[in-house]
Every structure is written in C-alpha cells, then in structure tokens.
Design a protein around this motif. Structure first.
Motif, PDB file in Angstrom:
ATOM      1  N   THR A  87       9.281   2.080  19.729  1.00  0.00           N
ATOM      2  CA  THR A  87       8.178   2.518  19.346  1.00  0.00           C
ATOM      3  C   THR A  87       7.962   3.888  18.495  1.00  0.00           C
ATOM      4  O   THR A  87       7.310   4.116  17.424  1.00  0.00           O
ATOM      5  CB  THR A  87       6.920   2.480  19.546  1.00  0.00           C
ATOM      6  OG1 THR A  87       6.536   3.142  21.032  1.00  0.00           O
ATOM      7  CG2 THR A  87       6.995   0.863  20.419  1.00  0.00           C
ATOM      8  N   SER A  91       7.357   3.418  14.541  1.00  0.00           N
ATOM      9  CA  SER A  91       6.196   5.083  14.542  1.00  0.00           C
ATOM     10  C   SER A  91       6.180   5.666  13.113  1.00  0.00           C
ATOM     11  O   SER A  91       4.768   5.718  12.469  1.00  0.00           O
ATOM     12  CB  SER A  91       4.992   4.968  15.266  1.00  0.00           C
ATOM     13  OG  SER A  91       5.504   5.778  16.106  1.00  0.00           O
ATOM     14  N   VAL A 191       0.306   2.504   3.699  1.00  0.00           N
ATOM     15  CA  VAL A 191      -0.581   1.745   5.098  1.00  0.00           C
ATOM     16  C   VAL A 191      -0.705   0.057   5.027  1.00  0.00           C
ATOM     17  O   VAL A 191      -0.313  -0.136   6.774  1.00  0.00           O
ATOM     18  CB  VAL A 191      -1.842   2.432   5.358  1.00  0.00           C
ATOM     19  CG1 VAL A 191      -2.449   1.823   6.345  1.00  0.00           C
ATOM     20  CG2 VAL A 191      -1.507   3.925   5.205  1.00  0.00           C
ATOM     21  N   ARG A 192      -0.811  -0.266   4.585  1.00  0.00           N
ATOM     22  CA  ARG A 192      -0.748  -2.560   4.374  1.00  0.00           C
ATOM     23  C   ARG A 192       0.126  -2.800   4.912  1.00  0.00           C
ATOM     24  O   ARG A 192       0.546  -3.734   5.493  1.00  0.00           O
ATOM     25  CB  ARG A 192      -1.589  -2.307   2.614  1.00  0.00           C
ATOM     26  CG  ARG A 192      -2.341  -3.727   3.047  1.00  0.00           C
ATOM     27  CD  ARG A 192      -2.665  -4.254   2.002  1.00  0.00           C
ATOM     28  NE  ARG A 192      -3.231  -3.547   1.068  1.00  0.00           N
ATOM     29  CZ  ARG A 192      -3.796  -3.260  -0.576  1.00  0.00           C
ATOM     30  NH1 ARG A 192      -3.568  -4.403  -1.186  1.00  0.00           N
ATOM     31  NH2 ARG A 192      -4.783  -2.383  -0.865  1.00  0.00           N
ATOM     32  N   TYR A 193       1.057  -2.133   3.823  1.00  0.00           N
ATOM     33  CA  TYR A 193       2.706  -2.855   3.745  1.00  0.00           C
ATOM     34  C   TYR A 193       3.829  -2.940   4.775  1.00  0.00           C
ATOM     35  O   TYR A 193       4.773  -3.237   5.156  1.00  0.00           O
ATOM     36  CB  TYR A 193       3.244  -3.088   2.949  1.00  0.00           C
ATOM     37  CG  TYR A 193       2.540  -4.056   1.570  1.00  0.00           C
ATOM     38  CD1 TYR A 193       2.546  -5.536   1.682  1.00  0.00           C
ATOM     39  CD2 TYR A 193       1.743  -3.788   0.193  1.00  0.00           C
ATOM     40  CE1 TYR A 193       1.269  -7.050   0.615  1.00  0.00           C
ATOM     41  CE2 TYR A 193       0.589  -4.053  -0.593  1.00  0.00           C
ATOM     42  CZ  TYR A 193       1.519  -5.725  -0.313  1.00  0.00           C
ATOM     43  OH  TYR A 193       0.414  -6.610  -1.334  1.00  0.00           O
ATOM     44  N   GLN A 195       1.935  -1.102   7.972  1.00  0.00           N
ATOM     45  CA  GLN A 195       1.464  -0.816   9.739  1.00  0.00           C
ATOM     46  C   GLN A 195       1.256  -2.438  10.548  1.00  0.00           C
ATOM     47  O   GLN A 195       1.072  -2.168  11.032  1.00  0.00           O
ATOM     48  CB  GLN A 195      -0.298   0.190   9.618  1.00  0.00           C
ATOM     49  CG  GLN A 195      -1.071   0.343  10.627  1.00  0.00           C
ATOM     50  CD  GLN A 195      -2.106   1.642  10.322  1.00  0.00           C
ATOM     51  OE1 GLN A 195      -2.940   0.765   9.491  1.00  0.00           O
ATOM     52  NE2 GLN A 195      -2.445   2.107  11.310  1.00  0.00           N
ATOM     53  N   MET A 196       0.707  -2.747   8.869  1.00  0.00           N
ATOM     54  CA  MET A 196       0.200  -4.550  10.171  1.00  0.00           C
ATOM     55  C   MET A 196       2.059  -4.866  10.366  1.00  0.00           C
ATOM     56  O   MET A 196       2.282  -5.160  11.833  1.00  0.00           O
ATOM     57  CB  MET A 196      -0.212  -5.595   8.848  1.00  0.00           C
ATOM     58  CG  MET A 196      -0.053  -6.750   9.403  1.00  0.00           C
ATOM     59  SD  MET A 196      -1.401  -7.146  11.212  1.00  0.00           S
ATOM     60  CE  MET A 196      -3.248  -5.970  10.875  1.00  0.00           C
ATOM     61  N   PRO A 197       2.492  -5.446   9.735  1.00  0.00           N
ATOM     62  CA  PRO A 197       4.191  -5.575  10.060  1.00  0.00           C
ATOM     63  C   PRO A 197       4.379  -5.151  11.076  1.00  0.00           C
ATOM     64  O   PRO A 197       5.373  -5.733  12.083  1.00  0.00           O
ATOM     65  CB  PRO A 197       4.862  -5.571   8.971  1.00  0.00           C
ATOM     66  CG  PRO A 197       3.875  -5.780   7.320  1.00  0.00           C
ATOM     67  CD  PRO A 197       2.933  -4.609   8.343  1.00  0.00           C
ATOM     68  N   THR A 198       4.328  -4.207  11.560  1.00  0.00           N
ATOM     69  CA  THR A 198       5.162  -3.021  12.715  1.00  0.00           C
ATOM     70  C   THR A 198       4.228  -3.494  13.978  1.00  0.00           C
ATOM     71  O   THR A 198       5.392  -3.747  14.833  1.00  0.00           O
ATOM     72  CB  THR A 198       5.655  -1.586  11.992  1.00  0.00           C
ATOM     73  OG1 THR A 198       3.908  -0.660  11.916  1.00  0.00           O
ATOM     74  CG2 THR A 198       6.128  -0.998  10.992  1.00  0.00           C
ATOM     75  N   LEU A 199       3.199  -3.412  13.839  1.00  0.00           N
ATOM     76  CA  LEU A 199       1.884  -3.604  15.015  1.00  0.00           C
ATOM     77  C   LEU A 199       2.444  -5.490  15.532  1.00  0.00           C
ATOM     78  O   LEU A 199       2.874  -5.104  16.822  1.00  0.00           O
ATOM     79  CB  LEU A 199       0.759  -3.786  14.643  1.00  0.00           C
ATOM     80  CG  LEU A 199       0.282  -4.063  15.909  1.00  0.00           C
ATOM     81  CD1 LEU A 199       0.062  -3.454  16.698  1.00  0.00           C
ATOM     82  CD2 LEU A 199      -1.352  -4.022  15.089  1.00  0.00           C
ATOM     83  N   VAL A 200       2.486  -5.660  14.277  1.00  0.00           N
ATOM     84  CA  VAL A 200       2.875  -7.491  14.898  1.00  0.00           C
ATOM     85  C   VAL A 200       4.381  -7.849  15.779  1.00  0.00           C
ATOM     86  O   VAL A 200       4.543  -8.524  16.285  1.00  0.00           O
ATOM     87  CB  VAL A 200       2.738  -8.637  13.552  1.00  0.00           C
ATOM     88  CG1 VAL A 200       3.117  -9.835  13.458  1.00  0.00           C
ATOM     89  CG2 VAL A 200       1.105  -8.734  12.680  1.00  0.00           C
TER      90      VAL A 200
END
Length: 276
Positions: A87, A91, A191-193, A195-200
């Motif tokens: 991570t 990150s 941020v949109r494309y 942050q969410m994919p890496t979190l999922v």
C-alpha cells in the motif's frame, strides 16, 4: 583631432560558449534528486505514504490479530505486513500523479524545455526518484513491522525476492502515475480515477483475509487482483505459501500495465514537448 576611419571596425567581444547539453543520465539524476527532496519536505506525502500505512498496520493488528490467530491459526502480521508494504507503493500513485501534473501546468516543464536538456530525462528522473522513494519506504515499513512480529523465515535469497516483487509493483505504480498525469486535464480527474480503484483493489484482495474467506462467486476476481497476487507472493517469500502463480501473475500484471502506460505516456509526452 583624430578622426576614425570608417573602415576601422570596432573590436568584437569573444562570444561566450553555450552550455554543453546535459547527458540523459546526469539530468535524470538531478531530476530524481529533486523528486526526493520534494518528498522529504512535503508533510502530506509523508503522511499518505508512511504514517497512514503504519497506523493501519497497528490498528488492524490490535483489532484482528487474536481473532485471525484463533480462527485461521495464522499469525496475522505475516499476512498483513506484506499488504501494508504494497500500500505504500499503491498510495504513491495519487501523490506522484498530482505532483507531475503540477509541474507540467506550473511552468516548471517549460523552464526545463528552455534548457539544453534531453526532455526524456524529466520522465526518467521522475520515475527513478519515485522508485528510490518507494523502495526506501518499503524497507522502513518492513523494519517497523519487524518490531511487531514480522519475520523473514525463508532465507536471504527469499528476502531479496521479497523486495524484488516490491520493486516490480512499484515500477507498475510509477508508470501508471505518469500516464494518468499526462492524460488528466485537472487534478480532480486524477483523484476520481485513482483513489477509488486503488481503494477497491486493496480491500478486495487476499492481503487482509485469505482467499477462502471470500464468497465463492467473487473468488475468481479476487484471485487475479494484482494486489492479491503481489501480496501472496510477498507472504510466500517471507514465510510460507504458494510462489509460482503469484510471482508469475505479478510479473504479468507489471509487464502489461507498464507496457500500456508507456505507450500512452510516450505519445502524450511527445505531443506535450512539441506543443510546449
């Protein structure tokens, strides 16, 4: 009175030699040093890439170590620590992409274009600096995890392989960050494309819990998740577990993603240099 003849030419001053163009390697080292200095001076980047993963390590160990040990008969730190190391690289995609985007839009890139500099050195130096940072942070987090029970039990070669997998994963993350920064029109898209994919991908990986703990219908997806493959490879190299499939899967993901990102970034970077 002495009158100067019109044929007498004024003495010409010697022309100062133009600066020699910097070599690709030399300029890349300078850019990489700038990247590392920016990281050390940026508190937010340190928090995102070091402090938050370590906080996550300690909190999850405090909450689930006894539960996982009693139900799965597994020392949880041996599974969790490899994921936390990953991570720190994952990150960094967001922070690296935003920093690169800011350089391009703030005038830094144009100033470099005005210098006798091979512009490829900017991308090479950027990726090189990020690679050194990712590996340095990975070593630091591994040392901290060692204080709470994480161990290498398969010998020094396996330990080197452990950091080799981290290097492959970090290379993929750096290539992805460069491609995203060159394509994005504003930081909000990054941020949109990212942050969410890496979190999922992180949450739906076998790093937090074994693959068998997931519902049967989603296990095929979790099994081919690049985070799952890399985490399983690190767990196998540090303690026990399968090696061939996770290592080959990590290499395949790294080669594939890096190749696609390199193709996209090369085209966008050439247009950027030409357009100015």
């Amino acid at each position: 009175m002495t009158v100067q003849s019109p044929d007498t030419a004024a003495p010409s001053l010697p022309r100062s030699p133009s600066p020699a163009p910097a070599t690709l390697a030399g300029a890349s080292v300078v850019i990489a040093g700038r990247v590392l200095r920016q990281f050390v001076r940026n508190r937010m980047m340190i928090i995102v890439t070091i402090a938050f993963p370590l906080l996550q390590l300690f909190m999850l160990l405090a909450a689930f170590n006894v539960l996982v040990r009693d139900t799965q008969d597994v020392d949880y730190v041996r599974r969790l620590a490899p994921l936390i190391v990953l991570t720190t690289a994952f990150s960094s995609i967001l922070t690296t992409a935003i920093a690169l985007w800011s350089d391009i839009r703030s005038g830094v890139f144009n100033r470099l274009r005005a210098m006798p500099l091979d512009m490829r050195a900017y991308v090479v130096g950027r990726i090189g600096g990020d690679f050194v940072r990712i590996m340095g942070v990975a070593v630091l987090v591994t040392l901290v995890a060692h204080t709470v029970g994480f161990r290498f039990s398969r010998g020094p070669l396996a330990a080197l392989g452990f950091f080799g997998i981290v290097a492959l994963f970090g290379m993929m993350c750096s290539a992805l960050a460069v491609a995203v920064a060159l394509v994005a029109q504003h930081p909000g898209i990054i941020v949109r494309y990212v942050q969410m994919p890496t979190l999922v991908l992180t949450l739906m990986s076998s790093g937090y819990v074994p693959l068998d703990a997931f519902p049967g219908w989603i296990r095929p997806v979790v099994g081919v998740n690049p985070v799952s493959l890399a985490a399983d490879a690190l767990a196998g190299l540090s303690h026990q577990g399968a090696l061939t499939a996770p290592v080959l899967g990590t290499v395949a993901w790294t080669v594939g993603v890096t190749a696609v990102c390199t193709a996209v970034a090369t085209r966008r970077f050439a247009l950027l240099v030409k357009r100015g």
